[in-house]
Scaffold this motif. Structure first.
Motif, PDB file in Angstrom:
ATOM      1  N   THR A  18       0.530  -1.023   0.408  1.00 21.10           N
ATOM      2  CA  THR A  18       0.122  -0.349   0.260  1.00 21.10           C
ATOM      3  C   THR A  18       0.919   0.791   0.332  1.00 21.10           C
ATOM      4  O   THR A  18       0.569   1.663  -0.727  1.00 21.10           O
ATOM      5  N   ASN A  19       1.699   0.941   0.450  1.00 23.02           N
ATOM      6  CA  ASN A  19       3.050   2.532   1.303  1.00 23.02           C
ATOM      7  C   ASN A  19       3.159   2.623  -0.880  1.00 23.02           C
ATOM      8  O   ASN A  19       3.445   3.455  -0.676  1.00 23.02           O
ATOM      9  N   LEU A  20       3.981   1.382  -0.730  1.00 26.38           N
ATOM     10  CA  LEU A  20       4.991   1.297  -2.403  1.00 26.38           C
ATOM     11  C   LEU A  20       3.827   2.092  -3.148  1.00 26.38           C
ATOM     12  O   LEU A  20       4.028   2.640  -4.167  1.00 26.38           O
ATOM     13  N   ARG A  21       2.539   1.649  -3.599  1.00 28.43           N
ATOM     14  CA  ARG A  21       1.457   2.135  -4.076  1.00 28.43           C
ATOM     15  C   ARG A  21       1.936   3.892  -4.116  1.00 28.43           C
ATOM     16  O   ARG A  21       1.965   4.857  -5.527  1.00 28.43           O
ATOM     17  N   GLU A  25       2.455   6.813  -6.898  1.00 30.35           N
ATOM     18  CA  GLU A  25       1.638   7.102  -7.403  1.00 30.35           C
ATOM     19  C   GLU A  25       2.000   9.077  -7.439  1.00 30.35           C
ATOM     20  O   GLU A  25       2.339  10.363  -8.030  1.00 30.35           O
ATOM     21  N   LYS A  26       2.492   8.858  -6.044  1.00 29.77           N
ATOM     22  CA  LYS A  26       3.411  10.878  -5.552  1.00 29.77           C
ATOM     23  C   LYS A  26       4.861  10.682  -6.581  1.00 29.77           C
ATOM     24  O   LYS A  26       4.543  12.554  -7.338  1.00 29.77           O
ATOM     25  N   GLY A  32       6.729  14.372 -13.440  1.00 27.42           N
ATOM     26  CA  GLY A  32       5.931  14.867 -14.253  1.00 27.42           C
ATOM     27  C   GLY A  32       6.337  13.912 -15.783  1.00 27.42           C
ATOM     28  O   GLY A  32       5.761  13.063 -15.851  1.00 27.42           O
ATOM     29  N   ALA A  33       6.526  15.070 -16.802  1.00 27.38           N
ATOM     30  CA  ALA A  33       7.224  14.132 -18.039  1.00 27.38           C
ATOM     31  C   ALA A  33       8.480  13.278 -17.505  1.00 27.38           C
ATOM     32  O   ALA A  33       8.772  12.575 -18.601  1.00 27.38           O
ATOM     33  N   ALA A  41       6.805  -5.525  -8.650  1.00 23.39           N
ATOM     34  CA  ALA A  41       7.338  -6.888  -7.992  1.00 23.39           C
ATOM     35  C   ALA A  41       8.415  -7.161  -7.125  1.00 23.39           C
ATOM     36  O   ALA A  41       8.612  -6.402  -6.469  1.00 23.39           O
ATOM     37  N   PHE A  42       7.488  -8.461  -6.559  1.00 21.81           N
ATOM     38  CA  PHE A  42       7.778  -8.843  -5.016  1.00 21.81           C
ATOM     39  C   PHE A  42       8.186  -7.391  -4.149  1.00 21.81           C
ATOM     40  O   PHE A  42       9.266  -7.808  -3.346  1.00 21.81           O
ATOM     41  N   ASP A  43       6.974  -6.646  -3.990  1.00 22.94           N
ATOM     42  CA  ASP A  43       7.338  -5.823  -3.057  1.00 22.94           C
ATOM     43  C   ASP A  43       8.083  -5.055  -3.211  1.00 22.94           C
ATOM     44  O   ASP A  43       8.718  -4.538  -1.735  1.00 22.94           O
ATOM     45  N   GLU A  44       8.628  -4.959  -4.228  1.00 22.48           N
ATOM     46  CA  GLU A  44       9.928  -3.947  -4.900  1.00 22.48           C
ATOM     47  C   GLU A  44       9.433  -3.119  -5.817  1.00 22.48           C
ATOM     48  O   GLU A  44       8.690  -3.621  -6.937  1.00 22.48           O
ATOM     49  N   LEU A  45      10.083  -1.083  -5.207  1.00 20.14           N
ATOM     50  CA  LEU A  45       8.712  -0.526  -6.457  1.00 20.14           C
ATOM     51  C   LEU A  45      10.528  -0.258  -7.373  1.00 20.14           C
ATOM     52  O   LEU A  45      11.613  -0.189  -7.107  1.00 20.14           O
ATOM     53  N   SER A  46      10.215  -0.773  -8.702  1.00 17.83           N
ATOM     54  CA  SER A  46      11.250   0.126 -10.008  1.00 17.83           C
ATOM     55  C   SER A  46      10.595   1.542 -10.710  1.00 17.83           C
ATOM     56  O   SER A  46       9.686   1.510 -11.179  1.00 17.83           O
ATOM     57  N   VAL A  47      11.172   1.841 -10.854  1.00 18.60           N
ATOM     58  CA  VAL A  47      11.058   3.400 -12.001  1.00 18.60           C
ATOM     59  C   VAL A  47      11.502   3.553 -12.249  1.00 18.60           C
ATOM     60  O   VAL A  47      13.290   4.009 -12.459  1.00 18.60           O
TER      61      VAL A  47
END
Length: 213
Positions: A18-21, A25-26, A32-33, A41-47
């Motif tokens: 929940t915190n990573l989602r 979004e933040k 922005g662009a 995936a696997f409780d890890e956030l990749s940006v």
């Protein structure tokens, strides 16, 4: 008298997702662009961010909690036009959240150095340059750090031969280190990775018992 509804208990993994989602979004709204995609995936956030806004993206993350620089490395995809993914791992110690930030790069056009964002990136960028050939613009000292100064190539590229191009030895006659083309006394061997029992083709005493129903 009615029975009270028991409170719903969330596991640590559910709270983390929940915190990573919410963090994803933040970051998307903040960058922005520059924001290209995000994957949980696997409780890890990749940006993934635009390489043209690499420093702006990292600066935004640093100024929004991710003050701890953990690691920088590269991944090689030779078939792509921009063959490398430069990957940074960051930690927000206050929120206890970690993220992975990626951008695409090639071996011709330098990626801006992150040293002015996190001074600790200095050695990691030198390592990525040495091992993969990723270039970093405005780096204060972009030299090899794991291979020798006269080394030809970048060892972790998928197009780099396992044997290398040259070998180094100390020559007693010239009293110095010399470089020579690689000469293998024994070629690489091929292993089947089978255990002695799996690769055995003969019958051992007692094997007939294993075939009985």
């Amino acid at each position: 008298m009615t029975d009270a509804t028991p409170p719903v208990e969330h596991t640590h993994a559910e709270i983390l997702r929940t915190n990573l989602r919410a963090l994803s979004e933040k970051i998307e709204a903040g960058l922005g662009a520059a924001f290209l995609s995000a994957k949980l995936a696997f409780d890890e956030l990749s940006v993934t961010v635009d390489s043209a806004k690499w420093i702006e993206s990292l600066t935004y993350l640093r100024d929004n909690g991710f003050v701890s620089f953990i690691d920088l490395t590269a991944v090689d995809f030779p078939a792509r036009e921009k063959r490398f993914d430069v990957v940074v791992h960051l930690l927000d110690p206050a929120a206890n959240l970690r993220i992975r930030v990626k951008t695409a790069a090639d071996d011709i056009n330098p990626l801006p150095s992150a040293v002015n964002v996190w001074p600790a990136a200095n050695w990691y960028e030198r390592e990525a340059y040495d091992m993969y050939g990723v270039l970093f613009a405005d780096h204060p000292d972009l030299r090899r750090m794991l291979t020798d100064y006269g080394f030809d190539g970048h060892p972790l590229r998928k197009d780099f031969p396992l044997t290398g191009y040259v070998e180094v030895r100390y020559d007693d006659e010239s009293k110095r280190v010399v470089y020579e083309p690689v000469k293998l006394n024994q070629e690489f061997r091929s292993f089947d990775f089978l255990s002695p029992w799996e690769s055995a083709t003969h019958t051992l005493p007692g094997d007939e018992k294993a075939t009985k129903s």
